[in-house]
Design a protein around this motif. Structure first.
Motif, mmCIF file in Angstrom:
data_model
loop_
_atom_site.group_PDB
_atom_site.id
_atom_site.type_symbol
_atom_site.label_atom_id
_atom_site.label_comp_id
_atom_site.label_asym_id
_atom_site.label_seq_id
_atom_site.Cartn_x
_atom_site.Cartn_y
_atom_site.Cartn_z
ATOM 1 N N UNK A 99 23.384 34.901 66.529
ATOM 2 C CA UNK A 99 23.426 33.437 66.839
ATOM 3 C C UNK A 99 24.241 32.934 65.740
ATOM 4 N N UNK A 100 23.689 32.986 64.443
ATOM 5 C CA UNK A 100 24.336 32.521 63.423
ATOM 6 C C UNK A 100 25.966 32.543 63.247
ATOM 7 N N UNK A 101 26.296 33.649 63.759
ATOM 8 C CA UNK A 101 27.770 34.280 63.743
ATOM 9 C C UNK A 101 28.369 33.160 64.510
ATOM 10 N N UNK A 102 27.927 32.486 65.594
ATOM 11 C CA UNK A 102 28.662 31.727 66.587
ATOM 12 C C UNK A 102 28.960 30.179 66.040
ATOM 13 N N UNK A 103 28.285 29.930 64.874
ATOM 14 C CA UNK A 103 28.233 28.730 64.380
ATOM 15 C C UNK A 103 29.154 28.636 62.878
ATOM 16 N N UNK A 104 29.640 27.473 62.679
ATOM 17 C CA UNK A 104 30.510 26.967 61.423
ATOM 18 C C UNK A 104 29.580 26.562 60.365
ATOM 19 N N UNK A 105 28.373 27.156 60.264
ATOM 20 C CA UNK A 105 27.305 26.552 59.147
ATOM 21 C C UNK A 105 26.826 27.999 58.659
ATOM 22 N N UNK B 8 23.872 30.624 57.388
ATOM 23 C CA UNK B 8 22.841 31.054 58.314
ATOM 24 C C UNK B 8 21.467 30.558 58.114
ATOM 25 N N UNK B 9 21.116 30.114 56.831
ATOM 26 C CA UNK B 9 19.837 29.265 56.619
ATOM 27 C C UNK B 9 20.008 27.945 57.398
ATOM 28 N N UNK B 10 21.113 27.118 57.540
ATOM 29 C CA UNK B 10 21.037 26.125 58.353
ATOM 30 C C UNK B 10 20.747 26.520 59.937
ATOM 31 N N UNK B 11 21.265 27.605 60.531
ATOM 32 C CA UNK B 11 21.172 28.099 61.740
ATOM 33 C C UNK B 11 19.617 28.472 61.779
ATOM 34 N N UNK B 12 18.914 29.169 60.715
ATOM 35 C CA UNK B 12 17.522 29.361 60.796
ATOM 36 C C UNK B 12 16.776 28.241 60.931
ATOM 37 N N UNK B 13 17.309 26.966 60.246
ATOM 38 C CA UNK B 13 16.305 25.863 60.294
ATOM 39 C C UNK B 13 16.130 25.203 61.599
ATOM 40 N N UNK B 14 17.474 25.187 62.255
ATOM 41 C CA UNK B 14 17.805 24.845 63.712
ATOM 42 C C UNK B 14 16.592 25.677 64.529
ATOM 43 N N UNK C 179 23.263 18.588 68.569
ATOM 44 C CA UNK C 179 24.077 19.470 69.422
ATOM 45 C C UNK C 179 24.099 20.967 69.092
ATOM 46 N N UNK C 180 23.617 21.230 67.780
ATOM 47 C CA UNK C 180 23.707 22.667 67.517
ATOM 48 C C UNK C 180 22.520 23.294 68.170
ATOM 49 N N UNK C 181 21.374 22.590 68.243
ATOM 50 C CA UNK C 181 20.324 23.258 68.748
ATOM 51 C C UNK C 181 20.493 23.217 70.133
#
Length: 113
Positions: free
Chosen positions: A33-39, A41-47, A13-15
């Motif tokens: 993009x990372x600011x929009x997620x509750x995770x 920044x490295x996790x968003x980068x991995x996605x 769902x995150x992707x």
């Protein structure tokens, strides 16, 4: 890129949300993009890496930032693969509608008699 990579990327769902953001808002730096997620920044980068590996996003560097944009071509291949299934379900729903209409007509004829 193979359809398996694309389906794997789309499984999260995150992707899918990252793709939606890029579709709706255009190319963006990873930080925005990372600011929009509750995770983290490295996790968003991995996605984003998974999406990039699947060919769904392209990455460019601008200074120290990495900017991502949607690459829709792999989605077209998936759409082409799904088209026969769409036809299948459309035919099934049409048949169901016809059956329900028939049942409604039978009910009406019973109450009229």
């Amino acid at each position: 890129m193979s359809a398996d990579h694309v389906f794997t990327a789309l499984a999260s769902p995150a992707r899918r949300e990252l793709l939606r953001l890029l579709l709706d808002e255009g190319a963006q730096p990873a930080g925005r993009l990372a600011e929009r997620f509750d995770m983290s920044r490295p996790s968003v980068s991995e996605h984003l890496k998974v999406l990039k590996d699947a060919g769904l996003v392209a990455e460019t560097r601008q200074g120290r930032e990495r900017h991502y944009r949607l690459e829709a071509a792999p989605l077209m291949e998936i759409r082409d693969w799904l088209t026969p299934y769409e036809r299948f379900w459309r035919e099934r729903l049409t048949a169901l509608t016809a059956l329900l209409d028939e049942m409604d007509d039978e009910d009406d004829s019973r109450t009229d008699g």
